[in-house]
Design a protein around this motif. Structure first.
Motif, PDB file in Angstrom:
ATOM      1  N   UNK A  28     -10.558 -47.561  22.766  1.00  0.00           N
ATOM      2  CA  UNK A  28      -9.770 -48.082  23.891  1.00  0.00           C
ATOM      3  C   UNK A  28      -9.477 -49.570  23.694  1.00  0.00           C
ATOM      4  N   UNK A  29     -10.437 -50.288  23.122  1.00  0.00           N
ATOM      5  CA  UNK A  29     -10.205 -51.703  22.832  1.00  0.00           C
ATOM      6  C   UNK A  29      -9.061 -51.851  21.836  1.00  0.00           C
ATOM      7  N   UNK A  30      -9.030 -50.980  20.831  1.00  0.00           N
ATOM      8  CA  UNK A  30      -7.938 -51.019  19.849  1.00  0.00           C
ATOM      9  C   UNK A  30      -6.598 -50.741  20.501  1.00  0.00           C
ATOM     10  N   UNK A  31      -6.578 -49.803  21.449  1.00  0.00           N
ATOM     11  CA  UNK A  31      -5.336 -49.497  22.178  1.00  0.00           C
ATOM     12  C   UNK A  31      -4.853 -50.721  22.949  1.00  0.00           C
ATOM     13  N   UNK A  32      -5.806 -51.413  23.594  1.00  0.00           N
ATOM     14  CA  UNK A  32      -5.434 -52.603  24.369  1.00  0.00           C
ATOM     15  C   UNK A  32      -4.879 -53.696  23.461  1.00  0.00           C
ATOM     16  N   UNK A  33      -5.519 -53.914  22.323  1.00  0.00           N
ATOM     17  CA  UNK A  33      -5.040 -54.942  21.394  1.00  0.00           C
ATOM     18  C   UNK A  33      -3.625 -54.610  20.911  1.00  0.00           C
ATOM     19  N   UNK A  34      -3.360 -53.332  20.672  1.00  0.00           N
ATOM     20  CA  UNK A  34      -2.000 -52.921  20.274  1.00  0.00           C
ATOM     21  C   UNK A  34      -0.995 -53.261  21.372  1.00  0.00           C
ATOM     22  N   UNK A  35      -1.398 -53.022  22.627  1.00  0.00           N
ATOM     23  CA  UNK A  35      -0.505 -53.328  23.749  1.00  0.00           C
ATOM     24  C   UNK A  35      -0.306 -54.837  23.870  1.00  0.00           C
ATOM     25  N   UNK A  36      -1.374 -55.597  23.642  1.00  0.00           N
ATOM     26  CA  UNK A  36      -1.266 -57.061  23.679  1.00  0.00           C
ATOM     27  C   UNK A  36      -0.258 -57.537  22.628  1.00  0.00           C
ATOM     28  N   UNK A  37      -0.285 -56.924  21.457  1.00  0.00           N
ATOM     29  CA  UNK A  37       0.674 -57.279  20.404  1.00  0.00           C
ATOM     30  C   UNK A  37       2.101 -56.992  20.863  1.00  0.00           C
ATOM     31  N   UNK A  38       2.279 -55.883  21.577  1.00  0.00           N
ATOM     32  CA  UNK A  38       3.606 -55.558  22.114  1.00  0.00           C
ATOM     33  C   UNK A  38       4.049 -56.604  23.118  1.00  0.00           C
ATOM     34  N   UNK A  39       3.112 -57.044  23.963  1.00  0.00           N
ATOM     35  CA  UNK A  39       3.436 -58.068  24.960  1.00  0.00           C
ATOM     36  C   UNK A  39       3.830 -59.365  24.277  1.00  0.00           C
ATOM     37  N   UNK A  40       3.064 -59.757  23.257  1.00  0.00           N
ATOM     38  CA  UNK A  40       3.360 -61.001  22.537  1.00  0.00           C
ATOM     39  C   UNK A  40       4.724 -60.934  21.857  1.00  0.00           C
ATOM     40  N   UNK A  41       5.111 -59.763  21.443  1.00  0.00           N
ATOM     41  CA  UNK A  41       6.417 -59.606  20.814  1.00  0.00           C
ATOM     42  C   UNK A  41       7.536 -59.581  21.855  1.00  0.00           C
ATOM     43  N   UNK A  42       7.276 -58.911  22.974  1.00  0.00           N
ATOM     44  CA  UNK A  42       8.304 -58.738  23.993  1.00  0.00           C
ATOM     45  C   UNK A  42       8.511 -59.987  24.835  1.00  0.00           C
ATOM     46  N   UNK A  43       7.465 -60.755  25.093  1.00  0.00           N
ATOM     47  CA  UNK A  43       7.555 -61.901  25.995  1.00  0.00           C
ATOM     48  C   UNK A  43       8.647 -62.900  25.605  1.00  0.00           C
TER      49      UNK A  43
END
Length: 229
Positions: free
Chosen positions: A99-114
């Motif tokens: 689940x931590x890995x899933x969250x980090x993947x989502x964080x990467x998406x946020x950093x790209x999308x922001x």
């Protein structure tokens, strides 16, 4: 732990007779017979039923032998218990890390999308100004200033960096051999705080949905952490 020890039915036993007490009961019965004229047909069975006339003594247990038997069963139970804890701990660890890995993947998406949302905001702002002014000249610097203000409001770089740091710490805790349940529980609170801050800053539907996904995974981690010592 409760230990119950039962003796087999064929355990040797010795029956002792309290002759003085038996004689006392017999004499008392005779006195009652004489005084009240009661017919006395007392038997040995009757006398044996009186309290403390007969005492059953069994051979005392060898405590060393008993302890060795108990210890063997206890060692087996504790080994199974420890193995179960290790197995359950590994499953919990794998689930939390997943689940931590899933969250980090989502964080990467946020950093790209922001940053993309800032560019999109600038394009919409320019389009709206040009529409209002009908292609007349406008202050480009004013647009740059507005975009900068917007970018500052929606910037989540600090939060995502801290969130990544929290998950690095989580990985350290999960590989520790000491009790870490309370420490991780506190860490989860910090993760939630960062996720909430990001959620309050984002102005994009896609980003908002990503934050919801992060908070959902954090909550699932929090539930699992309650099972960690």
């Amino acid at each position: 732990m409760f230990v119950s020890i039962t003796e087999p039915e064929n355990t040797p036993a010795e029956v002792q007779i309290n002759y003085n007490l038996a004689e006392g009961y017999i004499n008392a019965m005779k006195e009652l017979e004489e005084k009240y004229g009661i017919k006395n047909e007392i038997t040995t069975i009757d006398v044996g039923r009186y309290p403390d006339v007969l005492t059953v003594n069994k051979a005392s247990e060898d405590e060393d032998v008993v302890w060795n038997d108990v210890k063997e069963a206890l060692d087996s139970a504790l080994n199974d218990f420890a193995a179960m804890r290790r197995s359950e701990g590994e499953r919990l660890k794998a689930d939390v890390l997943s689940r931590a890995g899933t969250i980090i993947d989502i964080v990467s998406e946020i950093e790209k999308r922001s940053p993309e949302t800032v560019a999109e905001y600038r394009a919409r702002l320019k389009e709206k100004i040009e529409e209002l002014l009908q292609s007349k000249e406008y202050d480009e610097q004013r647009v740059i200033t507005e975009v900068a203000i917007f970018a500052d409001k929606v910037a989540v770089d600090e939060e995502t960096v801290r969130l990544r740091s929290h998950f690095d710490q989580l990985n350290i805790y999960l590989n520790d051999d000491k009790p870490v349940g309370r420490s991780i529980d506190f860490l989860i609170q910090e993760m939630n705080r960062e996720a909430n801050t990001i959620g309050s800053k984002v102005k994009d539907a896609a980003l908002a949905q990503m934050v919801v996904r992060i908070k959902n995974e954090i909550e699932k981690i929090r539930e699992q952490i309650q099972n960690i010592e």
